[in-house]
Design an enzyme around this catalytic site. Sequence first.
Site, PDB file in Angstrom:
ATOM      1  N   THR A   1       0.811  -1.210   0.000  1.00 32.84           N
ATOM      2  CA  THR A   1       0.000   0.000   0.000  1.00 32.84           C
ATOM      3  C   THR A   1       0.851   1.269   0.000  1.00 32.84           C
ATOM      4  OG1 THR A   1      -1.538   1.249   1.396  1.00 32.84           O
ATOM      5  CG2 THR A   1      -0.083  -0.267   2.536  1.00 32.84           C
ATOM      6  N   ASP A   2       0.250   2.365  -0.444  1.00 34.26           N
ATOM      7  CA  ASP A   2       0.946   3.659  -0.369  1.00 34.26           C
ATOM      8  C   ASP A   2       1.005   4.191   1.071  1.00 34.26           C
ATOM      9  OD1 ASP A   2      -1.742   4.358  -0.032  1.00 34.26           O
ATOM     10  OD2 ASP A   2      -1.808   5.779  -1.698  1.00 34.26           O
ATOM     11  N   GLU A   3       0.232   3.574   1.985  1.00 32.28           N
ATOM     12  CA  GLU A   3       0.205   4.091   3.360  1.00 32.28           C
ATOM     13  C   GLU A   3       1.543   3.911   4.067  1.00 32.28           C
ATOM     14  OE1 GLU A   3      -3.206   3.525   5.748  1.00 32.28           O
ATOM     15  OE2 GLU A   3      -4.559   3.555   4.050  1.00 32.28           O
TER      16      GLU A   3
ATOM     17  N   TYR B   1      -2.050  -0.248  11.004  1.00 34.05           N
ATOM     18  CA  TYR B   1      -2.149  -0.964   9.715  1.00 34.05           C
ATOM     19  C   TYR B   1      -0.951  -0.626   8.842  1.00 34.05           C
ATOM     20  CZ  TYR B   1      -3.333  -1.555   4.789  1.00 34.05           C
ATOM     21  OH  TYR B   1      -3.274  -1.872   3.442  1.00 34.05           O
TER      22      TYR B   1
ATOM     23  N   LYS C   1       2.090  -3.079   7.453  1.00 35.50           N
ATOM     24  CA  LYS C   1       2.380  -3.306   6.033  1.00 35.50           C
ATOM     25  C   LYS C   1       3.818  -2.881   5.724  1.00 35.50           C
ATOM     26  CE  LYS C   1       0.062  -4.530   3.087  1.00 35.50           C
ATOM     27  NZ  LYS C   1      -0.266  -5.904   2.563  1.00 35.50           N
TER      28      LYS C   1
HETATM   29  P1  NAD Z   1      -9.588  -7.440   2.329  1.00 32.90           P
HETATM   30  O1  NAD Z   1      -9.587  -7.122   3.783  1.00 32.90           O
HETATM   31  O2  NAD Z   1     -10.793  -7.171   1.517  1.00 32.90           O
HETATM   32  O3  NAD Z   1      -9.212  -8.985   2.109  1.00 32.90           O
HETATM   33  C1  NAD Z   1      -8.194  -9.618   2.824  1.00 32.90           C
HETATM   34  C2  NAD Z   1      -8.313 -11.120   2.595  1.00 32.90           C
HETATM   35  O4  NAD Z   1      -7.226 -11.758   3.284  1.00 32.90           O
HETATM   36  C3  NAD Z   1      -9.596 -11.729   3.138  1.00 32.90           C
HETATM   37  O5  NAD Z   1     -10.147 -12.627   2.211  1.00 32.90           O
HETATM   38  C4  NAD Z   1      -9.145 -12.463   4.400  1.00 32.90           C
HETATM   39  O6  NAD Z   1      -9.941 -13.590   4.720  1.00 32.90           O
HETATM   40  C5  NAD Z   1      -7.731 -12.868   4.007  1.00 32.90           C
HETATM   41  N1  NAD Z   1      -6.859 -13.097   5.171  1.00 32.90           N
HETATM   42  C6  NAD Z   1      -6.690 -12.297   6.258  1.00 32.90           C
HETATM   43  N2  NAD Z   1      -5.791 -12.833   7.102  1.00 32.90           N
HETATM   44  C7  NAD Z   1      -5.351 -13.980   6.518  1.00 32.90           C
HETATM   45  C8  NAD Z   1      -4.405 -14.965   6.887  1.00 32.90           C
HETATM   46  N3  NAD Z   1      -3.715 -14.882   8.042  1.00 32.90           N
HETATM   47  N4  NAD Z   1      -4.181 -16.010   6.055  1.00 32.90           N
HETATM   48  C9  NAD Z   1      -4.877 -16.118   4.890  1.00 32.90           C
HETATM   49  N5  NAD Z   1      -5.797 -15.218   4.502  1.00 32.90           N
HETATM   50  C10 NAD Z   1      -6.028 -14.155   5.301  1.00 32.90           C
HETATM   51  O7  NAD Z   1      -8.309  -6.661   1.742  1.00 32.90           O
HETATM   52  P2  NAD Z   1      -8.132  -5.954   0.328  1.00 32.90           P
HETATM   53  O8  NAD Z   1      -8.663  -4.577   0.404  1.00 32.90           O
HETATM   54  O9  NAD Z   1      -8.592  -6.873  -0.735  1.00 32.90           O
HETATM   55  O10 NAD Z   1      -6.535  -5.844   0.284  1.00 32.90           O
HETATM   56  C11 NAD Z   1      -5.749  -6.902  -0.261  1.00 32.90           C
HETATM   57  C12 NAD Z   1      -4.285  -6.500  -0.173  1.00 32.90           C
HETATM   58  O11 NAD Z   1      -4.065  -5.284  -0.888  1.00 32.90           O
HETATM   59  C13 NAD Z   1      -3.827  -6.221   1.271  1.00 32.90           C
HETATM   60  O12 NAD Z   1      -2.529  -6.711   1.403  1.00 32.90           O
HETATM   61  C14 NAD Z   1      -3.843  -4.697   1.374  1.00 32.90           C
HETATM   62  O13 NAD Z   1      -2.890  -4.244   2.309  1.00 32.90           O
HETATM   63  C15 NAD Z   1      -3.463  -4.304  -0.043  1.00 32.90           C
HETATM   64  N6  NAD Z   1      -3.963  -3.002  -0.518  1.00 32.90           N
HETATM   65  C16 NAD Z   1      -5.282  -2.665  -0.397  1.00 32.90           C
HETATM   66  C17 NAD Z   1      -5.736  -1.452  -0.920  1.00 32.90           C
HETATM   67  C18 NAD Z   1      -7.193  -1.053  -0.849  1.00 32.90           C
HETATM   68  O14 NAD Z   1      -7.528   0.069  -1.242  1.00 32.90           O
HETATM   69  N7  NAD Z   1      -8.104  -1.917  -0.407  1.00 32.90           N
HETATM   70  C19 NAD Z   1      -4.832  -0.587  -1.560  1.00 32.90           C
HETATM   71  C20 NAD Z   1      -3.484  -0.966  -1.640  1.00 32.90           C
HETATM   72  C21 NAD Z   1      -3.063  -2.188  -1.139  1.00 32.90           C
HETATM   73  O1  DAU Z   2      -4.203   3.951   0.443  1.00 38.37           O
HETATM   74  C1  DAU Z   2      -4.397   2.575   0.353  1.00 38.37           C
HETATM   75  C2  DAU Z   2      -5.248   2.106   1.512  1.00 38.37           C
HETATM   76  O2  DAU Z   2      -6.577   2.545   1.241  1.00 38.37           O
HETATM   77  C3  DAU Z   2      -5.217   0.597   1.706  1.00 38.37           C
HETATM   78  O3  DAU Z   2      -3.915   0.204   2.043  1.00 38.37           O
HETATM   79  C4  DAU Z   2      -6.192   0.172   2.806  1.00 38.37           C
HETATM   80  O4  DAU Z   2      -6.229  -1.233   2.917  1.00 38.37           O
HETATM   81  C5  DAU Z   2      -7.578   0.685   2.442  1.00 38.37           C
HETATM   82  O5  DAU Z   2      -8.500   0.374   3.466  1.00 38.37           O
HETATM   83  C6  DAU Z   2      -7.548   2.196   2.200  1.00 38.37           C
HETATM   84  O6  DAU Z   2      -7.279   2.899   3.437  1.00 38.37           O
HETATM   85  P1  DAU Z   2      -8.067   4.247   3.822  1.00 38.37           P
HETATM   86  O7  DAU Z   2      -7.989   4.439   5.275  1.00 38.37           O
HETATM   87  O8  DAU Z   2      -7.635   5.375   2.937  1.00 38.37           O
HETATM   88  O9  DAU Z   2      -9.548   3.801   3.333  1.00 38.37           O
HETATM   89  P2  DAU Z   2     -10.991   4.012   3.967  1.00 38.37           P
HETATM   90  O10 DAU Z   2     -11.974   3.599   2.929  1.00 38.37           O
HETATM   91  O11 DAU Z   2     -11.092   3.438   5.329  1.00 38.37           O
HETATM   92  O12 DAU Z   2     -11.060   5.594   4.119  1.00 38.37           O
HETATM   93  C7  DAU Z   2     -10.895   6.461   2.999  1.00 38.37           C
HETATM   94  C8  DAU Z   2     -10.950   7.886   3.523  1.00 38.37           C
HETATM   95  O13 DAU Z   2     -12.302   8.150   3.957  1.00 38.37           O
HETATM   96  C9  DAU Z   2     -10.083   8.141   4.733  1.00 38.37           C
HETATM   97  O14 DAU Z   2      -9.575   9.463   4.675  1.00 38.37           O
HETATM   98  C10 DAU Z   2     -11.042   8.007   5.918  1.00 38.37           C
HETATM   99  C11 DAU Z   2     -12.355   8.505   5.339  1.00 38.37           C
HETATM  100  N1  DAU Z   2     -13.577   7.885   5.887  1.00 38.37           N
HETATM  101  C12 DAU Z   2     -13.646   6.524   5.945  1.00 38.37           C
HETATM  102  C13 DAU Z   2     -14.788   5.888   6.440  1.00 38.37           C
HETATM  103  C14 DAU Z   2     -14.854   4.395   6.533  1.00 38.37           C
HETATM  104  C15 DAU Z   2     -14.646   8.676   6.268  1.00 38.37           C
HETATM  105  O15 DAU Z   2     -14.576   9.923   6.191  1.00 38.37           O
HETATM  106  N2  DAU Z   2     -15.779   8.061   6.744  1.00 38.37           N
HETATM  107  C16 DAU Z   2     -15.885   6.691   6.876  1.00 38.37           C
HETATM  108  O16 DAU Z   2     -16.936   6.187   7.343  1.00 38.37           O
END
Ligand code: NAD
Ligand code: DAU
Length: 353
Positions: free
Chosen positions: A132-134, A158, A162
């Site tokens: 992630t970019d975080e 988180y 990561k």
């Molecule tokens: P998600 O939470 O939707 O899915 C995570 C999956 O991992 C689930 O199916 C869960 O059951 C599985 N899991 C959790 N712990 C596990 C373990 N110990 N062993 C096996 N499986 C396990 O997450 P996502 O949003 O699909 O993110 C997927 C990946 O991409 C993560 O590594 C996250 O850090 C990264 N990522 C997410 C975003 C985003 O915007 N969602 C952006 C950049 C990177």
């Molecule tokens: O940047 C990549 C990341 O993006 C991933 O690594 C994470 O897994 C993914 O969850 C996401 O993180 P964020 O914290 O940016 O996503 P989230 O959807 O939780 O929140 C997006 C923005 O919206 C953040 O600034 C918080 C705000 N927010 C979120 C929720 C859930 C609100 O204002 N209200 C809300 O109810």
Amino acid sequence: MILVTGCAGFIGSNFVHTWLSRHDETVVNLDKLTYAGNLDNLAAFKQDARHVFVRGDIADRALVAQLLEQYQPRAVLNFAAESHVDRSIHGPGEFIETNVTGTFNLLESVRAYWSDLSAQHKQAFRFLHVSTDEVYGTLGATDPAFTEDHPFAPNSPYAASKASSDHLVRAWHHTYGLPVLTTNCSNNYGPYHFPEKLIPLIISNALAGRPLPIYGDGQQVRDWLFVEDHCLAIETVLEAGRPGETYNVGGWNEMTNLEVVNTICARLNTLRPREDGKSYADQITFVKDRPGHDRRYAIDARKIERELGWKPQNTFETGIEKTVQWYLDHPQWVANVTSGAYRLWVDQQYGQS
Ligand code: NAD
Ligand code: DAU
């Protein structure tokens, strides 16, 4: 054959859809099925021999060793993680368990398998870590976007977990020569996105007539990317990325949270007008800010564009249109995941401001 982890979740399940629409190569999917794992996301592959589902933990070395031995994959892609920042603030332990210790154990299982491969297979093998970019922390309003050289400065539990996993992956390359690739992507959105995250939460709350919670002033900036574009970027890095390198992935699409929410409300006003004729934006409610909330993320995606030729196919306009329509078309999917329990702590933490 590729082994993918965490592919019952949001991005992983989209990856399986994208991959199997483009290849016949089998995907072995190892997922623990935490609250975020949902086999409904993969219902299309129930009868498809190209998708093999195994329930299990990436930290379970015996299981992973057995899967590697049995399936002899040419690559392992690690999507598995605890992914939600708010949950990591409330309970960081699981984030350390899966994202740090889990990745460590997975790397060790993969290293043992890789070490025994023939020279040819060893060279061709890849371990791709999805990150992630975080990990880079937060940007000021006028700072340049994150490049791959930006120092790590993770702010949430988180992000710190990561960042730790990224460092482990890097070290396994540097020390043991494991051919690793890491992608650091910005915020994704699209189908199968669990409605604890901003975009699916806003769509599902809007349709249910509930408040649309905006943390703080709503001026935080995220760089949104349609999930299918992220999946294609991962595929591109897998096939053409240079081992040991990291690649930033983003949509060149910075928006404030308030802009995102207003855009969704506008699309819903057109596609599914409220019965009282008012705008969904009337449901916006400003609530307390997230502790340690990062102000701005932005990805400089020039390296992957320049070196590997990847570019996003979707703009935010095309991506959000598909996303809103998908949620309108799948009310049962939303109902199945929305028990409400996962919001209890969030509701307490983010009482109205
Ligand atoms: P998600 O939470 O939707 O899915 C995570 C999956 O991992 C689930 O199916 C869960 O059951 C599985 N899991 C959790 N712990 C596990 C373990 N110990 N062993 C096996 N499986 C396990 O997450 P996502 O949003 O699909 O993110 C997927 C990946 O991409 C993560 O590594 C996250 O850090 C990264 N990522 C997410 C975003 C985003 O915007 N969602 C952006 C950049 C990177
Ligand atoms: O940047 C990549 C990341 O993006 C991933 O690594 C994470 O897994 C993914 O969850 C996401 O993180 P964020 O914290 O940016 O996503 P989230 O959807 O939780 O929140 C997006 C923005 O919206 C953040 O600034 C918080 C705000 N927010 C979120 C929720 C859930 C609100 O204002 N209200 C809300 O109810």
